[in-house]
Motif scaffolding. Sequence first.
Motif, PDB file in Angstrom:
ATOM      1  N   TYR A   5     -57.713  20.826  -1.852  1.00  0.00           N
ATOM      2  CA  TYR A   5     -57.339  21.129  -0.224  1.00  0.00           C
ATOM      3  C   TYR A   5     -56.744  19.773  -0.519  1.00  0.00           C
ATOM      4  O   TYR A   5     -55.559  19.663   0.748  1.00  0.00           O
ATOM      5  CB  TYR A   5     -58.440  21.699   0.633  1.00  0.00           C
ATOM      6  N   ARG A   8     -54.017  19.111  -1.985  1.00  0.00           N
ATOM      7  CA  ARG A   8     -52.501  19.990  -1.593  1.00  0.00           C
ATOM      8  C   ARG A   8     -52.022  19.710  -0.083  1.00  0.00           C
ATOM      9  O   ARG A   8     -51.006  19.092   0.182  1.00  0.00           O
ATOM     10  CB  ARG A   8     -53.267  21.462  -1.233  1.00  0.00           C
ATOM     11  N   GLN A   9     -52.527  18.344   0.323  1.00  0.00           N
ATOM     12  CA  GLN A   9     -52.357  18.163   1.959  1.00  0.00           C
ATOM     13  C   GLN A   9     -52.296  16.828   1.430  1.00  0.00           C
ATOM     14  O   GLN A   9     -50.826  16.845   2.336  1.00  0.00           O
ATOM     15  CB  GLN A   9     -54.314  18.005   2.105  1.00  0.00           C
ATOM     16  N   HIS A  12     -48.712  17.849   0.270  1.00  0.00           N
ATOM     17  CA  HIS A  12     -48.090  17.598   1.768  1.00  0.00           C
ATOM     18  C   HIS A  12     -47.133  16.670   2.462  1.00  0.00           C
ATOM     19  O   HIS A  12     -46.157  16.269   2.660  1.00  0.00           O
ATOM     20  CB  HIS A  12     -48.353  18.678   2.457  1.00  0.00           C
ATOM     21  N   LYS A 160     -42.961  26.257   1.693  1.00  0.00           N
ATOM     22  CA  LYS A 160     -44.306  26.426   1.044  1.00  0.00           C
ATOM     23  C   LYS A 160     -45.775  25.839   2.129  1.00  0.00           C
ATOM     24  O   LYS A 160     -46.201  26.518   2.362  1.00  0.00           O
ATOM     25  CB  LYS A 160     -44.336  26.362  -0.426  1.00  0.00           C
ATOM     26  N   CYS A 294     -49.965  34.540   3.084  1.00  0.00           N
ATOM     27  CA  CYS A 294     -49.862  32.621   3.260  1.00  0.00           C
ATOM     28  C   CYS A 294     -49.869  32.060   2.266  1.00  0.00           C
ATOM     29  O   CYS A 294     -49.811  30.402   1.728  1.00  0.00           O
ATOM     30  CB  CYS A 294     -51.128  32.123   3.941  1.00  0.00           C
ATOM     31  N   ASN A 297     -53.461  29.582   0.173  1.00  0.00           N
ATOM     32  CA  ASN A 297     -53.594  28.146   1.022  1.00  0.00           C
ATOM     33  C   ASN A 297     -54.876  28.097   2.526  1.00  0.00           C
ATOM     34  O   ASN A 297     -54.013  26.868   2.905  1.00  0.00           O
ATOM     35  CB  ASN A 297     -51.752  27.801   1.444  1.00  0.00           C
ATOM     36  N   ARG A 299     -54.000  30.044   4.809  1.00  0.00           N
ATOM     37  CA  ARG A 299     -53.474  29.569   6.370  1.00  0.00           C
ATOM     38  C   ARG A 299     -53.293  30.895   7.466  1.00  0.00           C
ATOM     39  O   ARG A 299     -53.099  31.168   8.759  1.00  0.00           O
ATOM     40  CB  ARG A 299     -52.262  29.081   6.795  1.00  0.00           C
ATOM     41  N   CYS A 338     -58.998  33.405  -1.426  1.00  0.00           N
ATOM     42  CA  CYS A 338     -58.678  32.367  -1.793  1.00  0.00           C
ATOM     43  C   CYS A 338     -59.527  30.970  -2.270  1.00  0.00           C
ATOM     44  O   CYS A 338     -58.886  29.934  -2.409  1.00  0.00           O
ATOM     45  CB  CYS A 338     -57.725  31.844  -0.437  1.00  0.00           C
TER      46      CYS A 338
END
Length: 565
Positions: A5, A8-9, A12, A160, A294, A297, A299, A338
Amino acid sequence: MDLSYAIRQGRHISGVILFVYVLSHLINHSLGIISIAAMEQGRDVFLFFWRSIPGTFLLYGSLSLHFILAVLAIITKRKFTFKKIEIFQISFGFLMPFFLIIHIFETRYAYEFLNMEDKYIMLVANYWTYAKDKFGIPGLFHPIILIMFAWIHGIIGILKAFKHKSWFGKIKNYFSFFSFAVPFFAIAGYLVSGAAVITEKKFNSQKLNARAFCDNGYCTQGYSDYVRLAGEVENWYVLVFFTMFFAFIMSVTFRKSFASIKIEYPNKKIVISGLGTTILETSQDNGIPHASICGGNARCSTCRIKVTSDLNDLPRYTEIEYNLIRKLSFSKDIRLACQLRPTKNISVIPLTPVRSTILGIRDTSRIEEFSGIEKELVVVFIDLRGFTSIAEKKLPYDTIYILNKYFEVAGDSIEENKGRIDKFIGDGIMAIFDRSNNIKENSLDALKAATVLSTKLKDLNVVLKDELEKPLEIGIGIHKGKSVSGMVGYGKNYSETAIGDVVNVASRLESSCKDLKCQLVASKDVMIAAGLSSSLFSSAKINVKGRKGKVNVYTIKDASKINMI
């Protein structure tokens, strides 16, 4: 915080910063359509921030972080398979440095360490006159390739990250145009400016073209150094790239070799998973249909599962899973597939059906339809008043005839104005207006449909005057709001519908037509969204069952008289 996580953050955030940089850079390129002078003026504005201390830290910090996290994301990936969109994004991302490294050296490096003013006229001339690089690619195509690689990689990342946001649907069409227009005008600006430079009579390629000058053996030590350094950095990058690729292969192979965790699905289907692999990844690796709108992810909650084995064997929640489960008030045996990485044998039941499980086939191309997707739309309910008393006095065949004529008029009115019939409820109709991503257009279309229907009903009453003791009358309720749309049903009988508060309110508004002695009741939200003046209609506040507080509405006695202009 969970490592995947956090990665990924970080990608982004750094990706958005780099996307803003690329966007502003390409807008600057597009000024070449006007002139080289316009490009230079735009460049002054562009560099004012990006070559400042904060801008430099933000740019190169984001670039370094994005690259490191991308490498980590590849190395920590737990399977060999990639989605098609991932293949494009990863390929463009890792091919980009082969063109970006030399570009950085001949701009920022040359400016900072060689006191060379990297103006557009020199750079454009450089690319247009440089023959071929070591890969055999003419210099003319370098900026074009770099623009396309950077832009496509960035657009995929933006999609994405944000496509599941409720606001993204409203701008989707604009975003599509923007995605094609920006690189088109940037490349056009580069080509137009290049043609202008090389046709300029005062142009001297040896003075402007640093790389070509070096290749002819006349360059200064400074130029020679930056070309050599750029080549060395490219070599190091190749080494990093192949090291990453090797580490990825070894990592996935190691996990598969030591896979020992048994995961039991419904119907006693058992698969073996590796340590650190999520339930969703295990499902996907083994061809087991598993909803995940999602993309895994966290979400949404469409990948949720019910754990039927010992809950004490489960690992702790990740931060992102805990926040979502607490928000939705799930029980302890409900987890997100997930996010759950089992460390012991486990039995699970996927809770959200997908097309493959519903219809017994493996085509999951329409997963969103069967898992549900939130969108803002307009719902219209229409009911035929007093038709039961009419039917009691008619033969069944005559009743069906009258009803079908009414449905034909209503259906035409709805479809002519970009709506669709969701379902027939006895002599009532539920219609949905969601064709546009603009709620104003959908609201106007719904009101136009009501106006057209009211007008056509008058004509129908003239046609059926010998069949009816009194004219047909209708009530219409219109409301807008967010709803979950998806395929619902049983067996082979599935149809798309909308579920949510907006449906309940629209239905109640239609029911209130009788008490309010009008043909149409539309919520204030719809009227505001449509941009119609409230002074033209009577207002009221009504109670809606299942809702706290009253709903502000406008009433129209004759919908055919609504002025839509």
